[in-house]
Design an enzyme around this catalytic site. Structure first.
Site, PDB file in Angstrom:
ATOM      1  N   SER A  75      15.016  35.684  23.871  1.00 46.15           N
ATOM      2  CA  SER A  75      15.347  36.981  23.249  1.00 46.15           C
ATOM      3  C   SER A  75      16.704  36.866  22.591  1.00 46.15           C
ATOM      4  O   SER A  75      17.578  36.117  23.067  1.00 46.15           O
ATOM      5  CB  SER A  75      15.402  38.079  24.313  1.00 46.15           C
ATOM      6  OG  SER A  75      15.918  39.276  23.757  1.00 46.15           O
ATOM      7  N   TYR A 134      18.752  41.276  32.123  1.00 45.52           N
ATOM      8  CA  TYR A 134      17.656  40.728  31.320  1.00 45.52           C
ATOM      9  C   TYR A 134      18.212  39.707  30.326  1.00 45.52           C
ATOM     10  O   TYR A 134      17.649  38.617  30.152  1.00 45.52           O
ATOM     11  CB  TYR A 134      16.952  41.876  30.587  1.00 45.52           C
ATOM     12  CG  TYR A 134      16.024  41.471  29.467  1.00 45.52           C
ATOM     13  CD1 TYR A 134      14.727  41.047  29.727  1.00 45.52           C
ATOM     14  CD2 TYR A 134      16.448  41.522  28.131  1.00 45.52           C
ATOM     15  CE1 TYR A 134      13.872  40.681  28.691  1.00 45.52           C
ATOM     16  CE2 TYR A 134      15.608  41.161  27.093  1.00 45.52           C
ATOM     17  CZ  TYR A 134      14.319  40.741  27.373  1.00 45.52           C
ATOM     18  OH  TYR A 134      13.482  40.375  26.346  1.00 45.52           O
TER      19      TYR A 134
HETATM   20  P1  NAP Z   1       4.866  43.784  26.575  1.00 42.48           P
HETATM   21  O1  NAP Z   1       4.196  44.380  25.391  1.00 42.48           O
HETATM   22  O2  NAP Z   1       5.435  44.666  27.640  1.00 42.48           O
HETATM   23  O3  NAP Z   1       3.836  42.751  27.239  1.00 42.48           O
HETATM   24  C1  NAP Z   1       4.213  42.070  28.396  1.00 42.48           C
HETATM   25  C2  NAP Z   1       3.092  41.176  28.830  1.00 42.48           C
HETATM   26  O4  NAP Z   1       3.529  40.458  29.997  1.00 42.48           O
HETATM   27  C3  NAP Z   1       1.841  41.930  29.226  1.00 42.48           C
HETATM   28  O5  NAP Z   1       0.720  41.210  28.796  1.00 42.48           O
HETATM   29  C4  NAP Z   1       1.915  41.942  30.752  1.00 42.48           C
HETATM   30  O6  NAP Z   1       0.645  41.965  31.402  1.00 42.48           O
HETATM   31  C5  NAP Z   1       2.558  40.606  31.011  1.00 42.48           C
HETATM   32  N1  NAP Z   1       3.178  40.543  32.329  1.00 42.48           N
HETATM   33  C6  NAP Z   1       4.090  41.384  32.871  1.00 42.48           C
HETATM   34  N2  NAP Z   1       4.399  40.991  34.120  1.00 42.48           N
HETATM   35  C7  NAP Z   1       3.662  39.878  34.361  1.00 42.48           C
HETATM   36  C8  NAP Z   1       3.522  39.009  35.466  1.00 42.48           C
HETATM   37  N3  NAP Z   1       4.237  39.193  36.584  1.00 42.48           N
HETATM   38  N4  NAP Z   1       2.642  37.976  35.375  1.00 42.48           N
HETATM   39  C9  NAP Z   1       1.903  37.774  34.253  1.00 42.48           C
HETATM   40  N5  NAP Z   1       2.010  38.548  33.166  1.00 42.48           N
HETATM   41  C10 NAP Z   1       2.871  39.589  33.225  1.00 42.48           C
HETATM   42  O7  NAP Z   1       6.083  42.831  26.153  1.00 42.48           O
HETATM   43  P2  NAP Z   1       6.433  42.068  24.787  1.00 42.48           P
HETATM   44  O8  NAP Z   1       7.400  42.912  24.045  1.00 42.48           O
HETATM   45  O9  NAP Z   1       5.226  41.560  24.121  1.00 42.48           O
HETATM   46  O10 NAP Z   1       7.278  40.869  25.407  1.00 42.48           O
HETATM   47  C11 NAP Z   1       6.775  39.550  25.503  1.00 42.48           C
HETATM   48  C12 NAP Z   1       7.967  38.611  25.651  1.00 42.48           C
HETATM   49  O11 NAP Z   1       8.818  38.770  24.522  1.00 42.48           O
HETATM   50  C13 NAP Z   1       8.819  38.894  26.888  1.00 42.48           C
HETATM   51  O12 NAP Z   1       9.261  37.683  27.461  1.00 42.48           O
HETATM   52  C14 NAP Z   1      10.001  39.653  26.308  1.00 42.48           C
HETATM   53  O13 NAP Z   1      11.159  39.513  27.100  1.00 42.48           O
HETATM   54  C15 NAP Z   1      10.137  38.982  24.958  1.00 42.48           C
HETATM   55  N6  NAP Z   1      10.871  39.769  23.958  1.00 42.48           N
HETATM   56  C16 NAP Z   1      10.366  40.956  23.496  1.00 42.48           C
HETATM   57  C17 NAP Z   1      11.099  41.666  22.548  1.00 42.48           C
HETATM   58  C18 NAP Z   1      10.630  42.972  21.970  1.00 42.48           C
HETATM   59  O14 NAP Z   1      11.411  43.647  21.267  1.00 42.48           O
HETATM   60  N7  NAP Z   1       9.394  43.397  22.216  1.00 42.48           N
HETATM   61  C19 NAP Z   1      12.321  41.165  22.094  1.00 42.48           C
HETATM   62  C20 NAP Z   1      12.786  39.974  22.609  1.00 42.48           C
HETATM   63  C21 NAP Z   1      12.051  39.265  23.527  1.00 42.48           C
HETATM   64  P3  NAP Z   1      -0.066  43.367  31.838  1.00 42.48           P
HETATM   65  O15 NAP Z   1      -0.247  44.107  30.545  1.00 42.48           O
HETATM   66  O16 NAP Z   1      -1.340  42.941  32.432  1.00 42.48           O
HETATM   67  O17 NAP Z   1       0.885  44.048  32.766  1.00 42.48           O
END
Ligand code: NAP
Length: 249
Positions: free
Chosen positions: A144, A158
């Site tokens: 991130s 985080y």
């Molecule tokens: P998201 O929409 O909240 O999706 C998170 C995913 O992780 C979901 O599929 C969830 O599964 C899964 N998950 C959560 N806890 C888990 C566990 N203990 N074991 C296995 N799977 C788990 O998040 P996102 O925004 O796509 O984020 C994905 C990655 O990108 C993360 O590492 C986040 O830190 C990073 N990121 C995101 C952003 C942003 O702005 N969105 C920015 C920087 C970095 P369920 O749906 O089944 O709970």
């Protein structure tokens, strides 16, 4: 093209789901991991299968060592030896000042974002690296921009967890370079997924959009395209890189 078996963790929604959909178009056989959202996981798998891909669903909490072990044993049995990994599952915990976060929430974030990511990477290396009988391949960790911006007032813990992902990326890249395993990371900025609402800030993207040089948040597809490039042979001389996907933020 040789058989490529890809695991995407946290792929029911958001960036992981977009990665699965794009990987399906590029001919990977896909292991789709998620934690709880059965319906979303099924929908993502259905979209990938509609593009012709073989997709197997694996519900597992990758923060837990026993579940990571079970996950990889199931992938071995159903899809064969892993060649590619997108180490994506991550959470922020509830937004707050650092001094006010409950220790249990802090631990929950570190258990998944750091320990879970390390355990998944370790199990993957044991399949992918020729030192363990593998065929070589590539890993992309999802970091991130917070690792370098620090997320003050929102989730400093985080940001620290994602700093660990950057260190994992450079260390593993150097350890595995001569074994034909490339390891890179993407550092997304503000991306349109449900993660912001889940941290208690549904207005976060709208509030912070003016601070983004490109003037808008990114989409999960825009991150997934970079991930697929880093996984591919088009990135054959790229390893140890952390690629900003942040609209210049
Ligand atoms: P998201 O929409 O909240 O999706 C998170 C995913 O992780 C979901 O599929 C969830 O599964 C899964 N998950 C959560 N806890 C888990 C566990 N203990 N074991 C296995 N799977 C788990 O998040 P996102 O925004 O796509 O984020 C994905 C990655 O990108 C993360 O590492 C986040 O830190 C990073 N990121 C995101 C952003 C942003 O702005 N969105 C920015 C920087 C970095 P369920 O749906 O089944 O709970």
């Amino acid at each position: 093209m040789a058989d490529r078996v890809l695991l995407v963790t946290g792929a029911s929604r958001g960036i992981g789901a977009a990665t699965v959909r794009l990987a399906a178009q590029e001919g990977y056989r896909i292991a789709l991991n998620y934690a709880s959202a059965d319906k979303e996981a099924e929908e993502t798998a259905a979209a990938a299968r509609a593009a012709g891909a073989e997709v197997a669903l694996f519900k597992a909490d990758v923060a837990r060592a026993d579940e990571v072990e079970r996950l990889f044993a199931q992938i071995d049995a159903r899809l064969g030896r892993l060649t590619h990994l997108v180490n994506n599952a991550g959470i922020t915990g509830p937004a707050s000042r650092f001094a006010d976060i409950a220790p249990a929430e802090l631990a929950r974030v570190l258990d998944l974002n750091v320990t879970g990511a390390l355990l998944v990477a370790q199990a993957a290396v044991r399949r992918i690296s020729p030192a363990y009988g593998g065929a070589g391949g590539a890993i992309v960790n999802v970091s991130s921009m917070a690792a370098r911006l620090g997320a003050p007032g929102e989730y400093v813990w985080y940001a620290a967890s994602k700093g660990a992902i950057d260190s994992l990326t450079v260390g593993l890249a150097r350890e595995l370079g001569k074994e034909g395993v490339r390891v890179n990371a993407v550092a997304p900025g503000l991306i349109e997924t449900g993660i912001h609402a889940r941290s208690g800030q549904p207005d976060r993207l709208a509030r912070l959009a003016p601070s983004i040089p490109l003037g808008r948040p990114g989409t999960p597809d825009e991150v997934a395209r970079a991930i697929l490039w880093l996984l591919s042979e088009a990135a054959s001389y790229v390893t140890g890189a952390v690629l900003n996907i942040s609209g210049g933020r």
